[in-house]
Every structure is written in structure tokens, then in C-alpha cells.
Design a protein around this motif. Structure first.
Motif, short mmCIF file in Angstrom:
data_model
loop_
_atom_site.label_atom_id
_atom_site.label_comp_id
_atom_site.label_asym_id
_atom_site.label_seq_id
_atom_site.Cartn_x
_atom_site.Cartn_y
_atom_site.Cartn_z
N THR A 495 0.85 -1.19 0.00
CA THR A 495 0.00 0.00 0.00
C THR A 495 0.90 1.25 0.00
O THR A 495 2.10 1.17 0.25
N ALA A 496 0.26 2.39 -0.27
CA ALA A 496 1.02 3.65 -0.26
C ALA A 496 1.66 3.87 1.10
O ALA A 496 2.80 4.32 1.20
N ALA A 497 0.92 3.54 2.16
CA ALA A 497 1.45 3.76 3.50
C ALA A 497 2.68 2.89 3.75
O ALA A 497 3.67 3.34 4.33
N GLN A 498 2.61 1.64 3.27
CA GLN A 498 3.76 0.74 3.45
C GLN A 498 4.98 1.24 2.69
O GLN A 498 6.10 1.25 3.20
N LEU A 499 4.74 1.71 1.45
CA LEU A 499 5.84 2.27 0.68
C LEU A 499 6.38 3.51 1.38
O LEU A 499 7.59 3.75 1.41
N GLY A 500 5.47 4.31 1.95
CA GLY A 500 5.88 5.51 2.68
C GLY A 500 6.83 5.17 3.82
O GLY A 500 7.79 5.88 4.07
N GLN A 501 6.57 4.03 4.50
CA GLN A 501 7.48 3.59 5.55
C GLN A 501 8.88 3.35 5.00
O GLN A 501 9.88 3.78 5.57
N TRP A 502 8.93 2.67 3.86
CA TRP A 502 10.23 2.41 3.23
C TRP A 502 10.89 3.72 2.80
O TRP A 502 12.10 3.91 2.94
N MET A 503 10.08 4.66 2.25
CA MET A 503 10.62 5.94 1.79
C MET A 503 11.23 6.72 2.95
O MET A 503 12.13 7.53 2.77
N ALA A 504 10.70 6.48 4.17
CA ALA A 504 11.24 7.17 5.35
C ALA A 504 12.40 6.38 5.96
O ALA A 504 12.93 6.77 6.99
N GLY A 505 12.77 5.27 5.36
CA GLY A 505 13.94 4.54 5.82
C GLY A 505 13.64 3.28 6.61
O GLY A 505 14.54 2.51 6.92
N GLY A 506 12.37 3.05 6.93
CA GLY A 506 12.00 1.84 7.67
C GLY A 506 12.20 0.63 6.78
O GLY A 506 11.91 0.69 5.59
N GLY A 507 12.70 -0.48 7.36
CA GLY A 507 12.88 -1.69 6.57
C GLY A 507 14.28 -1.81 6.01
O GLY A 507 14.72 -2.88 5.64
N PHE A 508 15.01 -0.67 5.94
CA PHE A 508 16.36 -0.71 5.40
C PHE A 508 17.39 -1.12 6.45
O PHE A 508 18.49 -1.49 6.12
N ASP A 509 16.97 -1.03 7.75
CA ASP A 509 17.97 -1.15 8.81
C ASP A 509 18.73 -2.46 8.77
O ASP A 509 19.92 -2.51 9.01
N GLY A 510 17.99 -3.54 8.43
CA GLY A 510 18.62 -4.85 8.44
C GLY A 510 19.88 -4.92 7.60
O GLY A 510 20.91 -5.42 8.05
N ASP A 511 19.81 -4.35 6.36
CA ASP A 511 20.98 -4.45 5.50
C ASP A 511 21.72 -3.11 5.37
O ASP A 511 22.38 -2.84 4.40
N ALA A 512 21.56 -2.28 6.42
CA ALA A 512 22.14 -0.94 6.38
C ALA A 512 23.64 -0.97 6.19
O ALA A 512 24.22 -0.09 5.59
#
Lengths: 515, 349
Positions: A495-512
Motif C-alpha cells: 500500500t502507499a502507507a507501506q511504501l511511505g514507511q520504506w521511503m522514510a527509511g524503515g525496513g532498510f535497517d537490516g541491510d544498512a
């Protein structure tokens, strides 16, 4: 128009504004009024006259006919200070902040004489903090503006206007640079402002935002007032119709079967350039017959990715493969020769040469090849024929191929760039902000061309700051954040909200730390 | 104050403002003559008469225009590609030195071979003088305004050294001047008995060649693209660095032809005052011509006319020749303003 608004005081009244530039009438007898405590959306295609109208209000232009009244007082024409002094604040699409100064200094800049002593900085700071709290604009006054995100910068711009006692705030395409979450936060602020009796003019072309925030919508078309409707009594379709004058259809996306990967990036990194981050171990595969959408807040490495694929940047590490092979050398020429069509982000600065004719611009990427150039001599007849072919096939509205391209509207300029890129029948298409600032007619044309290319089997990378556009057109979406790319998400899985989370950097931390 | 662009300026506007600029120039020039104690109308008449009042005057003006056409073209070509060549003076002297090196007896060729060889060697030398700053610009981003300007002094001092040393005329009574060119190395006169030489013809031909290069060749297209929008040129795959280097070669070569033509056409030998700032005046010439190669011919003749006319006027009326410099400066400033006014409306506020 809702009845209770009629009772409210009129704070701004534009009456019969007409502005001509030579043969072009940018505003034709436009009238509208803004009441205390309301959000009026100013809706219109690019070139409909929104900016001209606001420039007249701000005294940057003088109207040929008509008057502007602020709080019941006539506004002297052609005087930018008058509008500011009367309490009008404007937040431009491109911010006017000094990167090397703090938030506090930026807000104070220009509010007091250059040589004033004994200035009470503490009380000014206290007032800014109070304003920020009242309107839900969280900023730290001591932070350097250069380190702020785009959303934060916008909050500083709004605070700047409020600090100057603005009673009317004009926002020019304010959501173009925001994530969905930031947009929601902006709307909360705007609602608080109107609740306190301020008035807002919200300039936009995004219909659902206009529906969400405004109480009234004023629609401009070709410089004329096309309609004025209460938001509650209309819907997106009717507004779109008013904007373009005919019913518009959104593109239909047929399912596609992706072919082989034509361009692959594995673990690619590129250098940072100042504030612009480079790519950090990015993985990307563009498949034939597929549109890959790139979502992300601007300034997160989109430029690095675009420059890499366009041939302007070389990777410092990682592997790139075109049609399965690593290119021997990499340059804009090599990229074009490998069948990559490039639609640059900035059609004025990168895509065209303003004082060149359409003919000269049409051959910009192929000027050195036959038939346009033979043994060092230009064949202008062939070039002109090519330009005419592009003009006809891509519906470029212009007086002719000998016109200087600076005289064309953004949409027609973009069609020429699109045409010149697509004519060779590219295998890979890099479309960077292909419809930014275009009117609906041009948008649907450009989108139609991209979809047609996809159905022909081209691999397309669509980069856009407009999440709606990315979601509407893409078969696969990847999010870019600080130079890192998310895994591909297939169409409809997010959803747009889920993509928005990624756009704000959420979800990237694991492979940061993969880079 | 703000400038609003005008889409299609009227004919009255395009002609009116430059005419006003010219009038202003004349007014300021003559009021200065008045200050110097001369009758302004008489002064004006004398300038006109000195510049174009007789066949001799006209040929003298064309003679003076010749080096200005070359340096004006050199500047126009470079500026068109946004290569700020302020060093036409140095390139001119480099060309003059080559003309002397080959033309004083080192090569005993007939004119038909010797003159082209001298011109070619001059162009090569001028091109090399500008190639250095151009390479520094392309490779390391060194500002060519600084390097080309400084090169003027380096080359001038180098020429001074040559004229005091290896190139010094043994028969020159100790003056810092070179030996005279052999007759075969002299550019013939266009009309027997008058000073106008074929250097002027070469200048006109060069203007046409530059015009053809700019409008008809691939290199010309590249040079214009790089000059107008380097970012777009780079994006489109134009080899920007190489184009700048080629532009430098062409520009330096053109400026050097001024030196060749002055030595082989007018002076017959090389002295340190062979150019009273032709390289710098070439910038004025090119700007007045809006960097158009054919316009350069016209503006060079105008500028030369002001110089020649003021020279002759100062002798007749006893007014300092500095007035010529002031008039040129005024002409440039008012013309730049007039050209801006034909394209923009000035709005208050």
C-alpha cells in the motif's frame, strides 16, 4: 458555495485580473476571493496561469487590467513589499533558504535592518518555538538548514511566513517533495492554521490532495476561470474535467510477462556528491516488457542512479551488465549506443538547449551520426526532416522546427525530448520525472508512450517523486533511501502507507551495513 | 527594477535603441572635445572626415580594421563556446614572431609558397599558445580568464627578449626590432600605391570561413552547444573537453593571423609596439558584433574608424587622442545597454 463562508470576512479579492504577454493572455479576467479561515485550492494544468496570478498578487508582475484587494484595502500594483507588509506569505516549490545558516537565522533573515544592535534573540527564539508548537511544526531552531530533510525545510519556510505575521499563506505545489506521511502532517498544520483564522491558497495539480484539504476549489484553464466549486459538492472526476475541459481516462495497465533482464546492477556503489548521496551496494534488474518504478523522497540517490544509467557517472564498485555483458567503457555515448533512451530530470538544464531551435535540439543526441553529420558537415535538411517527423509523431505543438525551443511549453518540450529518445527504438528507457510540471494532456501522452514501449518489450525505469504515478504505472516498485535500494515489490503487494514507511527509511535497517 | 523579456521586439525597437546609443556616444565624445577647448561640431566633422572622408581615409580605416577583424573573430569563436580567451594579444605576437622567423630569409621560397607557410606557422603558434590554458581548463578547471590574461605578459616579455637577442636586427641601430622581411614574404597591396594590403582580404575570408564552420559543420554545432548549455551538451554525449580544445586551436590561430598580417602586410618587421592592444580591442569588437562572425567585420571597421578618425581629428584640432578610447568605451557600454533594451522591458518595483 457553503453558506457559512459567506458570513466570513473576505481577506483577499482578485477582481477581473488580466495579464497579457504579447499575443499570449496568461490571465483572462480572473476573479476569486479568499475568506478568513478557509483553504482554497487553486487547481490548473501547467501553463493555466496559476503562477502568473500569484506573481501579480505578489507584485512581481503588474496586471494589465483588474484590481487586487487585501483585507478591504486596494493593493498597489507592482510592489512586492506591499503584499508582504499586508500579511501575505508564500512558500515556493523551490525553497529560498540559506543552507549554511541555522533554522533560527533563516527565519530572522530579512526581518530586521542589517545593522541593528541589541536585538533580543532569546525572545525571537521563544516566539518561533511558540509558533512551532501552536501549528505542529516541529523544528529545532539551532539546527543547520543544510542538514534538514525536505519536509523539515518546508516547515521552516512556513514558520518564516508565520513569524512575519502572515494572515494569508500561499503554498505552491507543497506536497511534490513530501512522503505521504509528511503530507498528512502538513495537512494537520494547515487545519490548525485555518482554525486560528488564517487563510490558505493551496496550489496543486494533485486532485486527491485538493479534495482532502480544501473547502473550495478554483479551477483555471488556459488563463480563464474554468469553475469555482465547493469541495464537498464535487469529486475528482468533475475536477479533472474542469481542469482539462474534457473527460480524462487514467491509463489501463494490462498484465505483462516480463522478459529477460536487459540491464542489471549488482552491488553497485557510486561516489557521493556533496549533499547528494551516491548509490550504496544497489541491486536492480530491468526486465524487458516491464516498468520498474522507483519511489523515494527526492535527494535520496535518485540522481546518482539516473546519472549512472545515463552514462554520466561510473560505478566505484559492483557490476553492471547490459544485455548480459559488462560494458567495455561507460559514457553518455556508450549508453545511447547500447540502446538506452534517456529522459532527463531537468528538461531545461539537461534535456534541451534553450536558444537552439527544435531542429537543433531534436538531433542533440544523434548529431554526430549519419545522416545528420557526414565527414564533419551538418546535413540540416535531414535534421529538419527528423525534427518534423518527431513533431508529427509525438504531437509537439509548435510554430515549426525553426522555433527556438525556449518558446515552447514544458509539455511540448518534453514531447520533443521523448520523441528524440524513442525514435531509435530503445531497448532500455530511463524516464526520470518524465511528467513533472506537465499538464494532464501531456502527462497521459507521455505515460501512453511509456506503456506502449513496455508492450513492445522495452525495459523501463520510471523515477518519480509522485508516489501515485509510480504506483499507477509500475509492474514492480523499488524504494530508494539514502542511496540504498529496497528489494523489488510486485505491483499491488504494497500500500502507499507501506511504501511511505520504506521511503522514510524503515525496513532498510537490516541491510544498512551491507555497503 | 526588473527585466521582462519581449518575445518579438518591433523593428523600431531593434533599430531605435542602437541609434540612441550611437547618438549618446557622439554626444559624450563631442562634449569631451568641447571640454578640451574645441568646437564639438567641427570635431565631429573632423572625426568623420578622418575616418571616411577620402579614399585614403577609408583605406586607412580598413587597414586598421584588419587586425581587429582577426582578433575579433578569435574572441567571437572562443566566447561562443564560453572559452574566455582574453589572450588574443599573446597569440597575435606568437603569430608575428613566426612570420618573422620564416620571412626574413630562412626560407628562400617564392611568395606563393612562403606566404601560406608563414600564415600556417603563425596559426600553429597562436593555437599552441592558447592550447595550454585550454588544457588547464579542461583537465584541472583552471580559470582561463586568469591564465590567458597572464600569458599576454609572458609572451610580450618573451618577444621583448627575442628582439633584444636572437631576432634583433643587426642593422637596426640598436633598436629592439627584427630584421625586415624579404620581398617574397610581404603581403601584396590590393591597390597599387595605397597602403591597403591583402591581409584585409584574408580577414574577410576568415570571417566567412568562421561563419561556415559555425553554421554548417559538426564542430560548429558542438561549439555552440557547449557554449550555450554545457550540462545539456555533456548529457547528450558531446565530447565537451575535446570541443573546447578544438575551439582554442581555432581561436588562437585566428588571433595569430592578426600578427602575421600586420608584420607581412603593414610593418615589414616586428617591433614591440606592433599591436596597440588589438587583442583587447578584439573583445570590444566581438561583443559589439554579438559574437557573429560577419558582424565582427562591420564592428571592426566601426571601431577602426573611430580610432583613425580620432587620430586625424586630434592632429587637426589639437584634442588628445584619448577621446577615441573614451568614445569606444562609451559605444560599448551604450550598445550593450541598447541591445538589452531591444530584448527586455524595464519595469519598476
Amino acid at each position: 458555495m457553503a453558506d457559512q463562508l459567506g458570513a466570513q470576512e473576505v481577506v483577499l479579492r482578485l477582481d477581473g485580473i488580466t495579464k497579457r504577454f504579447g499575443a499570449l493572455t496568461a490571465n483572462d479576467a480572473v476573479s476569486f476571493s479568499l475568506h478568513r479561515g478557509e483553504v482554497v485550492a487553486l487547481l490548473g494544468e501547467n501553463g493555466a496561469g496559476k503562477t502568473t496570478l500569484m506573481n501579480i498578487l505578489f507584485g512581481h508582475y503588474t496586471a494589465d487590467e483588474g484590481t487586487v484587494e487585501l483585507f478591504g484595502q486596494p493593493l498597489p500594483p507592482g510592489n512586492p513589499r506591499a503584499a508582504l507588509a499586508a500579511g501575505v506569505g508564500m512558500v515556493h516549490q523551490h525553497f529560498t533558504l540559506a543552507d549554511n545558516l541555522s533554522v533560527l537565522e533563516n527565519i530572522l533573515l530579512g526581518t530586521r535592518p542589517l545593522w541593528s544592535f541589541g536585538f533580543d534573540r532569546a525572545s525571537a527564539r521563544a516566539r518561533i518555538v511558540q509558533l512551532a508548537r501552536d501549528f505542529g511544526l516541529s523544528v529545532v531552531p539551532e539546527h543547520r538548514v543544510g542538514n534538514l530533510s525536505v519536509g523539515e525545510r518546508q516547515r521552516v519556510e512556513i514558520l518564516k511566513a508565520l513569524y512575519r505575521d502572515a494572515r494569508i499563506l500561499i503554498l505552491d505545489e507543497p506536497t511534490a517533495v513530501l512522503t505521504p506521511q509528511e503530507t498528512d502532517a502538513l495537512f494537520v498544520t494547515l487545519r490548525k492554521m485555518v482554525a486560528k483564522g488564517l487563510s490558505v491558497v493551496f496550489i496543486s495539480h494533485k486532485l486527491h490532495e485538493v479534495m482532502a484539504i480544501s473547502s473550495r476549489v478554483v479551477v483555471l484553464r488556459h488563463g480563464k476561470l474554468a469553475g469555482e466549486v465547493a469541495t464537498g459538492q464535487t469529486d475528482r472526476h468533475k475536477l479533472a474535467e474542469l481542469m482539462v475541459g474534457s473527460e480524462v481516462k487514467s491509463p489501463e495497465l494490462r498484465a505483462s510477462t516480463p522478459g529477460p533482464a536487459l540491464l542489471t546492477l549488482s552491488q553497485i556503489s557510486t561516489p557521493d556528491h556533496g549533499n547528494a548521496p551516491g548509490l550504496k551496494a544497489a541491486n536492480l534488474a530491468l526486465h524487458a516488457g516491464q516498468i520498474t518504478g522507483l519511489a523515494g523522497v527526492s535527494g535520496n540517490g535518485q540522481a546518482a542512479l539516473a546519472d549512472l544509467i545515463a552514462g554520466l557517472e561510473r560505478p566505484v564498485s559492483g557490476d553492471m551488465a547490459l544485455h548480459g555483458e559488462a560494458p567495455a567503457h561507460w559514457s553518455p555515448r556508450a549508453a545511447m549506443d547500447a540502446g538506452i533512451a534517456r529522459i532527463p530530470e531537468d528538461r531545461h538544464k539537461t534535456g534541451t538547449i534553450a536558444d537552439f531551435t527544435l531542429t537543433e535540439n531534436a538531433i542533440l543526441e544523434s548529431y554526430s551520426q549519419a545522416p545528420f553529420s557526414r565527414r564533419g558537415w551538418m546535413n540540416w535538411r535531414a535534421a529538419r526532416d527528423f525534427a518534423e517527423q518527431v513533431i508529427t509523431r509525438y504531437d509537439v505543438r509548435c510554430p515549426g522546427p525553426d522555433t527556438r525551443i525556449r518558446l515552447l511549453s514544458g509539455g511540448n518540450m518534453q514531447k520533443l525530448i521523448l520523441g528524440r529518445a524513442m525514435e531509435p527504438g530503445p531497448k532500455v528507457i530511463l524516464a526520470n520525472q518524465p511528467v513533472r510540471g506537465l499538464d494532464i494532456g501531456a502527462i497521459s501522452f507521455v505515460h501512453g508512450q511509456l506503456l506502449a514501449a513496455r508492450d513492445r518489450g522495452a525495459a523501463i525505469l520510471l523515477m518519480s517523486e509522485d508516489l501515485d504515478e509510480v504506483m499507477a504505472l509500475s509492474d514492480v516498485i523499488q524504494v530508494i533511501y539514502e542511496g540504498r535500494l529496497s528489494p523489488p515489490f510486485s505491483r499491488g503487494s504494497m500500500t502507499a502507507a507501506q511504501l511511505g514507511q520504506w521511503m522514510a527509511g524503515g525496513g532498510f535497517d537490516g541491510d544498512a551495513h551491507a555497503a | 527594477m526588473r527585466l521582462e523579456p519581449i518575445a518579438n521586439p518591433t523593428l523600431a525597437r531593434t533599430l531605435g535603441f542602437p541609434l540612441i546609443a550611437l547618438t549618446l556616444t557622439v554626444l559624450i565624445g563631442s562634449s569631451l572635445a568641447m571640454l578640451a577647448g574645441a568646437n564639438p561640431f567641427a570635431t565631429l566633422g573632423l572625426i568623420l572626415k578622418g575616418a571616411a572622408g577620402s579614399r585614403f581615409a577609408i583605406l586607412e580605416t580598413l587597414n586598421r580594421a584588419t587586425p581587429l577583424i582577426f582578433t575579433g573573430l578569435a574572441v567571437a569563436v572562443a566566447f561562443r563556446a564560453k572559452l574566455w580567451n582574453i589572450g588574443a594579444e599573446a597569440q597575435l605576437y606568437a603569430g608575428a614572431v613566426m612570420a618573422v622567423l620564416l620571412g626574413t630569409g630562412a626560407l628562400g621560397w617564392p611568395s606563393g609558397l612562403l606566404l601560406p607557410a608563414m600564415a600556417g606557422a603563425a596559426m600553429l603558434a597562436g593555437a599552441l599558445v592558447l592550447l595550454g590554458p585550454a588544457i588547464l581548463k579542461v583537465r584541472f578547471g583552471v580559470d582561463e580568464v586568469v591564465t590567458t590574461l597572464l600569458f599576454n605578459f609572458v609572451v610580450l616579455l618573451f618577444v621583448s627578449m627575442l628582439l633584444e637577442g636572437p631576432l634583433k636586427d643587426p642593422m637596426g641601430m640598436g633598436w629592439p626590432q627584427s630584421s625586415r622581411l624579404i620581398p617574397e614574404a610581404r603581403l601584396p597591396r590590393i591597390i597599387d600605391g595605397l597602403r591597403l594590403h591583402w591581409g584585409f582580404g584574408l580577414a574577410i575570408l576568415s570571417a566567412l570561413v568562421v561563419w561556415v564552420i559555425q553554421s554548417r559543420t559538426t564542430l560548429g554545432y558542438e561549439m555552440r552547444a557547449v557554449g550555450q548549455n554545457r550540462q545539456a551538451a555533456e548529457f547528450a554525449g558531446i565530447p565537451v573537453g575535446r570541443v573546447i580544445l578544438k575551439t582554442a586551436l581555432l581561436s588562437g590561430g585566428l588571433a595569430a593571423l592578426a600578427g602575421f598580417s600586420e608584420v607581412a602586410g603593414l610593418k615589414g618587421n616586428l617591433t614591440l609596439d606592433i599591436s596597440p592592444g588589438f587583442g583587447y580591442t578584439g573583445i570590444i569588437v566581438a561583443m559589439l558584433a554579438l559574437l557573429n562572425p560577419v558582424g565582427v567585420v562591420v564592428s571592426a571597421i566601426f571601431v577602426a574608424g573611430v580610432f583613425v578618425g580620432a587620430d586625424s581629428m586630434s592632429r587637426a584640432a589639437g584634442v588628445p587622442t584619448y577621446i577615441a578610447n573614451i568614445m569606444l568605451a562609451t559605444a560599448l557600454l551604450t550598445m550593450v545597454l541598447a541591445i538589452a533594451l531591444t530584448r527586455f522591458n524595464v519595469r519598476r518595483g
